[in-house]
Design an enzyme around this catalytic site. Structure first.
Site, PDB file in Angstrom:
ATOM      1  N   PRO A   2     -49.155 -10.413 -21.526  1.00  0.00           N
ATOM      2  CA  PRO A   2     -48.818  -9.206 -22.260  1.00  0.00           C
ATOM      3  C   PRO A   2     -47.825  -9.485 -23.378  1.00  0.00           C
ATOM      4  CG  PRO A   2     -48.089  -9.147 -19.954  1.00  0.00           C
ATOM      5  CD  PRO A   2     -48.322 -10.551 -20.339  1.00  0.00           C
ATOM      6  N   GLU A   3     -48.149  -9.001 -24.527  1.00  0.00           N
ATOM      7  CA  GLU A   3     -47.213  -9.017 -25.641  1.00  0.00           C
ATOM      8  C   GLU A   3     -46.697  -7.593 -25.800  1.00  0.00           C
ATOM      9  OE1 GLU A   3     -48.741 -11.267 -29.003  1.00  0.00           O
ATOM     10  OE2 GLU A   3     -50.230 -12.191 -27.728  1.00  0.00           O
ATOM     11  N   HIS A  89     -51.704 -11.588  -4.710  1.00  0.00           N
ATOM     12  CA  HIS A  89     -50.878 -11.735  -5.915  1.00  0.00           C
ATOM     13  C   HIS A  89     -50.047 -10.500  -6.241  1.00  0.00           C
ATOM     14  CE1 HIS A  89     -52.789 -15.529  -6.528  1.00  0.00           C
ATOM     15  NE2 HIS A  89     -53.986 -14.992  -6.661  1.00  0.00           N
ATOM     16  N   ARG A 151     -34.202 -20.566 -40.827  1.00  0.00           N
ATOM     17  CA  ARG A 151     -35.023 -21.250 -39.832  1.00  0.00           C
ATOM     18  C   ARG A 151     -35.882 -22.337 -40.478  1.00  0.00           C
ATOM     19  NH1 ARG A 151     -34.188 -19.061 -34.532  1.00  0.00           N
ATOM     20  NH2 ARG A 151     -32.741 -17.367 -34.960  1.00  0.00           N
TER      21      ARG A 151
END
Length: 271
Positions: A2-3, A89, A151
DNA sequence: CACGGATCCTGATGGC
DNA sequence: TGCCATCAGGATCCGT
Protein backbone atom coordinates in the site's frame (compact mmCIF):
# COMPACT_ATOMS: atom_id res chain seq x y z
CA UNK A 1 1.80 -3.05 -1.18
CA UNK A 2 0.00 0.00 0.00
CA UNK A 3 1.12 3.47 -0.88
CA UNK A 4 -0.65 6.63 0.15
CA UNK A 5 -3.76 6.05 -2.00
CA UNK A 6 -4.30 2.53 -0.70
CA UNK A 7 -3.85 3.66 2.89
CA UNK A 8 -6.22 6.57 2.38
CA UNK A 9 -8.83 4.36 0.70
CA UNK A 10 -8.54 1.98 3.62
CA UNK A 11 -8.94 4.82 6.11
CA UNK A 12 -12.04 6.15 4.39
CA UNK A 13 -13.58 2.70 4.27
CA UNK A 14 -13.76 2.18 8.03
CA UNK A 15 -13.15 5.49 9.80
CA UNK A 16 -16.82 6.45 10.21
CA UNK A 17 -17.81 2.96 11.29
CA UNK A 18 -15.20 2.62 14.03
CA UNK A 19 -15.37 6.12 15.46
CA UNK A 20 -16.89 6.15 18.92
CA UNK A 21 -16.27 2.44 19.42
CA UNK A 22 -14.94 1.09 22.71
CA UNK A 23 -12.02 -1.35 22.54
CA UNK A 24 -13.00 -4.62 24.15
CA UNK A 25 -9.99 -6.84 23.48
CA UNK A 26 -6.92 -7.29 21.34
CA UNK A 27 -5.81 -10.50 19.67
CA UNK A 28 -2.25 -10.91 18.44
CA UNK A 29 -1.04 -13.41 15.86
CA UNK A 30 2.59 -13.79 14.89
CA UNK A 31 4.83 -10.83 15.67
CA UNK A 32 4.75 -7.89 13.32
CA UNK A 33 7.44 -5.31 12.89
CA UNK A 34 8.30 -3.21 15.96
CA UNK A 35 6.50 -5.32 18.56
CA UNK A 36 7.62 -2.75 21.11
CA UNK A 37 4.53 -0.62 21.52
CA UNK A 38 1.70 -3.07 21.52
CA UNK A 39 0.77 -4.02 25.02
CA UNK A 40 -2.80 -5.17 24.56
CA UNK A 41 -3.97 -4.14 28.01
CA UNK A 42 -3.17 -0.51 27.34
CA UNK A 43 -5.74 -0.49 24.54
CA UNK A 44 -8.60 -2.22 26.29
CA UNK A 45 -11.25 0.15 27.54
CA UNK A 46 -10.12 3.03 25.33
CA UNK A 47 -12.43 4.71 22.87
CA UNK A 48 -11.59 5.30 19.20
CA UNK A 49 -12.06 9.01 18.59
CA UNK A 50 -10.79 9.45 15.03
CA UNK A 51 -8.80 7.77 12.28
CA UNK A 52 -6.16 9.88 10.58
CA UNK A 53 -3.39 9.18 8.08
CA UNK A 54 0.20 10.38 8.11
CA UNK A 55 2.18 9.22 5.08
CA UNK A 56 1.53 5.49 4.92
CA UNK A 57 0.62 5.24 8.59
CA UNK A 58 -2.90 5.08 9.94
CA UNK A 59 -3.31 6.85 13.26
CA UNK A 60 -6.16 5.84 15.50
CA UNK A 61 -6.73 8.57 18.04
CA UNK A 62 -7.76 6.94 21.30
CA UNK A 63 -9.12 8.44 24.48
CA UNK A 64 -5.68 8.04 26.06
CA UNK A 65 -3.13 7.61 23.33
CA UNK A 66 -2.56 6.68 19.75
CA UNK A 67 -2.50 3.43 17.83
CA UNK A 68 -0.22 3.51 14.78
CA UNK A 69 -0.90 0.97 12.06
CA UNK A 70 1.30 0.33 9.04
CA UNK A 71 0.47 -2.08 6.23
CA UNK A 72 4.03 -2.74 5.09
CA UNK A 73 4.25 -4.47 1.72
CA UNK A 74 1.47 -7.00 1.99
CA UNK A 75 -0.92 -5.73 4.64
CA UNK A 76 -4.59 -4.95 4.43
CA UNK A 77 -7.27 -4.12 6.95
CA UNK A 78 -10.77 -5.50 7.22
CA UNK A 79 -13.51 -4.13 9.45
CA UNK A 80 -16.55 -6.28 10.02
CA UNK A 81 -19.26 -6.94 12.55
CA UNK A 82 -18.80 -10.69 12.55
CA UNK A 83 -15.34 -11.69 11.32
CA UNK A 84 -14.39 -15.25 10.51
CA UNK A 85 -11.96 -17.15 12.70
CA UNK A 86 -8.49 -15.66 12.27
CA UNK A 87 -6.41 -17.15 9.48
CA UNK A 88 -2.72 -17.91 9.29
CA UNK A 89 -1.83 -14.34 8.29
CA UNK A 90 -4.22 -12.41 10.51
CA UNK A 91 -1.82 -10.95 13.04
CA UNK A 92 -3.74 -8.21 14.80
CA UNK A 93 -7.40 -7.95 15.75
CA UNK A 94 -8.90 -4.96 17.49
CA UNK A 95 -12.20 -6.09 18.95
CA UNK A 96 -14.47 -3.10 19.48
CA UNK A 97 -18.08 -2.43 20.36
CA UNK A 98 -18.69 -1.58 16.66
CA UNK A 99 -16.89 -4.51 15.08
CA UNK A 100 -13.47 -6.06 14.61
CA UNK A 101 -10.62 -4.32 12.83
CA UNK A 102 -8.30 -7.02 11.49
CA UNK A 103 -4.81 -6.65 10.04
CA UNK A 104 -3.98 -9.32 7.47
CA UNK A 105 -0.30 -9.30 6.51
CA UNK A 106 1.44 -12.37 5.06
CA UNK A 107 4.93 -10.84 4.99
CA UNK A 108 4.61 -9.17 8.38
CA UNK A 109 6.41 -5.98 7.40
CA UNK A 110 3.44 -4.12 8.82
CA UNK A 111 3.16 -2.75 12.33
CA UNK A 112 0.77 -2.02 15.16
CA UNK A 113 2.29 0.29 17.73
CA UNK A 114 0.86 2.11 20.72
CA UNK A 115 2.10 5.56 21.68
CA UNK A 116 0.85 7.69 24.56
CA UNK A 117 0.77 10.74 22.28
CA UNK A 118 2.41 12.13 19.16
CA UNK A 119 5.12 13.50 21.42
CA UNK A 120 5.87 9.99 22.71
CA UNK A 121 9.38 8.90 21.66
CA UNK A 122 7.84 5.84 20.02
CA UNK A 123 5.66 8.01 17.79
CA UNK A 124 8.50 10.41 17.11
CA UNK A 125 10.76 7.59 16.02
CA UNK A 126 8.24 6.42 13.43
CA UNK A 127 6.76 9.75 12.32
CA UNK A 128 9.45 12.25 13.19
CA UNK A 129 11.43 12.21 9.97
CA UNK A 130 8.50 12.07 7.58
CA UNK A 131 8.27 14.66 4.83
CA UNK A 132 5.33 16.81 3.89
CA UNK A 133 1.88 15.48 2.96
CA UNK A 134 1.57 15.68 -0.84
CA UNK A 135 -2.16 16.32 -1.08
CA UNK A 136 -2.41 19.21 1.35
CA UNK A 137 -1.56 22.90 1.16
CA UNK A 138 1.63 22.19 3.07
CA UNK A 139 3.19 20.72 -0.08
CA UNK A 140 4.72 24.06 -0.91
CA UNK A 141 6.26 24.54 -4.35
CA UNK A 142 9.19 26.66 -3.19
CA UNK A 143 10.03 24.36 -0.31
CA UNK A 144 9.97 21.40 -2.69
CA UNK A 145 12.36 23.14 -5.08
CA UNK A 146 14.75 23.92 -2.23
CA UNK A 147 14.57 20.44 -0.69
CA UNK A 148 15.41 18.72 -3.98
CA UNK A 149 18.39 21.02 -4.51
CA UNK A 150 19.99 19.42 -1.46
CA UNK A 151 19.66 15.83 -2.67
CA UNK A 152 22.40 14.32 -4.80
CA UNK A 153 20.66 11.00 -5.45
CA UNK A 154 18.34 9.88 -8.20
CA UNK A 155 14.97 11.61 -8.01
CA UNK A 156 13.15 8.26 -7.86
CA UNK A 157 15.08 7.27 -4.73
CA UNK A 158 14.41 10.66 -3.14
CA UNK A 159 10.68 10.22 -3.66
CA UNK A 160 10.71 6.70 -2.22
CA UNK A 161 12.68 7.74 0.86
CA UNK A 162 9.74 9.85 2.05
CA UNK A 163 11.86 12.44 3.82
CA UNK A 164 10.93 15.23 1.44
CA UNK A 165 7.40 14.21 0.56
CA UNK A 166 5.54 11.18 1.95
CA UNK A 167 3.24 8.59 0.47
CA UNK A 168 4.88 8.06 -2.90
CA UNK A 169 5.84 4.40 -3.23
CA UNK A 170 7.16 2.31 -6.05
CA UNK A 171 4.10 2.44 -8.29
CA UNK A 172 3.33 6.12 -8.00
CA UNK A 173 6.96 7.22 -8.16
CA UNK A 174 7.29 5.72 -11.63
CA UNK A 175 3.89 7.06 -12.63
CA UNK A 176 4.49 10.61 -11.39
CA UNK A 177 7.90 10.80 -13.05
CA UNK A 178 6.35 9.69 -16.33
CA UNK A 179 3.64 12.34 -16.08
CA UNK A 180 6.30 14.97 -15.40
CA UNK A 181 8.52 13.72 -18.24
CA UNK A 182 11.46 13.17 -15.89
CA UNK A 183 13.99 10.31 -16.11
CA UNK A 184 13.95 8.43 -12.75
CA UNK A 185 17.75 8.32 -12.68
CA UNK A 186 18.17 12.09 -12.88
CA UNK A 187 19.83 13.53 -9.79
CA UNK A 188 17.28 15.49 -7.79
CA UNK A 189 19.65 18.43 -7.42
CA UNK A 190 19.95 18.78 -11.18
CA UNK A 191 16.26 19.20 -11.92
CA UNK A 192 15.34 22.63 -13.21
CA UNK A 193 12.79 24.65 -11.32
CA UNK A 194 10.03 24.24 -13.97
CA UNK A 195 10.57 20.50 -13.96
CA UNK A 196 10.30 20.34 -10.17
CA UNK A 197 7.04 22.26 -10.37
CA UNK A 198 5.72 19.81 -12.94
CA UNK A 199 6.76 16.91 -10.74
CA UNK A 200 4.96 18.40 -7.76
CA UNK A 201 1.76 18.70 -9.76
CA UNK A 202 2.19 15.20 -11.22
CA UNK A 203 2.53 13.71 -7.73
CA UNK A 204 -0.62 15.44 -6.56
CA UNK A 205 -2.55 14.47 -9.68
CA UNK A 206 -1.58 10.83 -9.72
CA UNK A 207 -2.17 10.29 -6.01
CA UNK A 208 -5.52 12.05 -6.04
CA UNK A 209 -6.66 10.10 -9.07
CA UNK A 210 -5.59 6.80 -7.49
CA UNK A 211 -7.57 7.60 -4.35
CA UNK A 212 -10.60 8.37 -6.50
CA UNK A 213 -10.22 5.02 -8.25
CA UNK A 214 -9.99 3.10 -4.98
CA UNK A 215 -6.24 2.52 -5.16
CA UNK A 216 -4.20 -0.16 -6.89
CA UNK A 217 -4.80 -3.87 -6.47
CA UNK A 218 -1.67 -5.70 -7.55
CA UNK A 219 -2.04 -8.86 -5.60
CA UNK A 220 -4.92 -8.72 -3.26
CA UNK A 221 -5.19 -5.22 -1.86
CA UNK A 222 -8.67 -4.32 -0.77
CA UNK A 223 -10.26 -1.71 1.45
CA UNK A 224 -11.77 -2.59 4.81
CA UNK A 225 -14.89 -3.90 3.06
CA UNK A 226 -12.90 -6.25 0.85
CA UNK A 227 -13.35 -4.16 -2.30
CA UNK A 228 -10.57 -3.87 -4.89
CA UNK A 229 -9.18 -0.72 -6.51
CA UNK A 230 -8.86 -0.01 -10.20
CA UNK A 231 -5.84 2.24 -10.65
CA UNK A 232 -3.53 -0.57 -11.75
CA UNK A 233 -5.57 -1.01 -14.92
CA UNK A 234 -4.41 2.34 -16.19
CA UNK A 235 -0.77 2.71 -15.21
CA UNK A 236 1.28 4.42 -17.88
CA UNK A 237 4.58 2.69 -17.09
CA UNK A 238 4.49 0.70 -13.84
CA UNK A 239 4.55 -3.03 -14.53
CA UNK A 240 4.67 -2.43 -18.27
CA UNK A 241 8.33 -3.21 -19.08
CA UNK A 242 8.71 -4.19 -22.73
CA UNK A 243 5.26 -2.92 -23.66
CA UNK A 244 4.65 0.12 -25.87
CA UNK A 245 4.34 3.54 -24.24
CA UNK A 246 0.70 4.61 -24.24
CA UNK A 247 1.81 8.06 -25.38
CA UNK A 248 4.51 7.53 -28.02
CA UNK A 249 4.77 3.78 -28.65
CA UNK A 250 8.40 3.41 -27.55
CA UNK A 251 9.08 0.31 -25.48
CA UNK A 252 8.93 0.87 -21.72
CA UNK A 253 12.22 0.14 -19.97
CA UNK A 254 12.73 -1.62 -16.65
CA UNK A 255 15.75 -0.84 -14.48
CA UNK A 256 16.74 -1.50 -10.86
CA UNK A 257 17.27 1.35 -8.42
CA UNK A 258 18.05 0.50 -4.81
CA UNK A 259 16.71 -3.06 -5.06
CA UNK A 260 13.42 -1.83 -6.57
CA UNK A 261 12.12 -1.94 -10.11
CA UNK A 262 11.69 1.33 -11.95
CA UNK A 263 9.76 1.76 -15.19
CA UNK A 264 10.05 4.64 -17.66
CA UNK A 265 9.64 5.58 -21.28
CA UNK A 266 13.03 6.36 -22.83
CA UNK A 267 11.45 8.79 -25.29
CA UNK A 268 8.96 10.66 -23.10
CA UNK A 269 11.41 10.88 -20.18
CA UNK A 270 14.62 12.14 -21.75
CA UNK A 271 16.36 13.46 -18.61
C1' DC B 1 25.80 13.59 6.90
C1' DA B 2 24.39 11.23 2.82
C1' DC B 3 24.46 7.33 0.26
C1' DG B 4 24.11 2.26 -1.29
C1' DG B 5 23.26 -2.21 0.12
C1' DA B 6 21.59 -5.89 3.01
C1' DT B 7 17.76 -7.19 5.65
C1' DC B 8 13.20 -8.52 7.76
C1' DC B 9 9.14 -12.32 5.86
C1' DT B 10 5.99 -15.26 2.97
C1' DG B 11 4.00 -16.36 -1.42
C1' DA B 12 3.63 -16.38 -6.50
C1' DT B 13 5.75 -17.31 -10.69
C1' DG B 14 8.67 -19.13 -14.22
C1' DG B 15 12.58 -22.05 -15.90
C1' DC B 16 14.54 -26.53 -15.89
C1' DT C 1 5.69 -32.90 -9.71
C1' DG C 2 9.66 -30.78 -7.50
C1' DC C 3 13.41 -27.61 -6.88
C1' DC C 4 15.57 -23.26 -7.36
C1' DA C 5 15.98 -18.45 -8.38
C1' DT C 6 13.72 -14.18 -8.70
C1' DC C 7 10.48 -10.85 -7.59
C1' DA C 8 6.75 -8.33 -4.83
C1' DG C 9 3.09 -1.97 -3.30
C1' DG C 10 8.08 -0.67 2.62
C1' DA C 11 11.28 1.06 5.72
C1' DT C 12 15.22 0.43 8.90
C1' DC C 13 19.90 -0.33 9.99
C1' DC C 14 24.72 -0.54 9.11
C1' DG C 15 28.98 0.29 6.85
C1' DT C 16 31.68 3.63 4.09
Amino acid sequence: MPELPEVEVTRLSFADAICGARIIAVRLGQPLRWPLGVVPQVLVGQQVLAVRRRGKYLLLDLSAGLLLLHLGMSGSLAFSAAPRAPGKHDHFDLLTSHGVLRLHDPRRFGAAVFASSEADPVALKLLGRLGVEPLGDAFDAEAFVQALKRRGTAIKSVLLAGEVVVGVGNIYASEALFLAGIRPTCRASKLSRPRVLRLRQAIRDVLARAVALGGSTLRNFSNAHGESGHFQQQTMVYGRGGEPCRHCGSLIKTIRQGQRSTFFCPACQKL
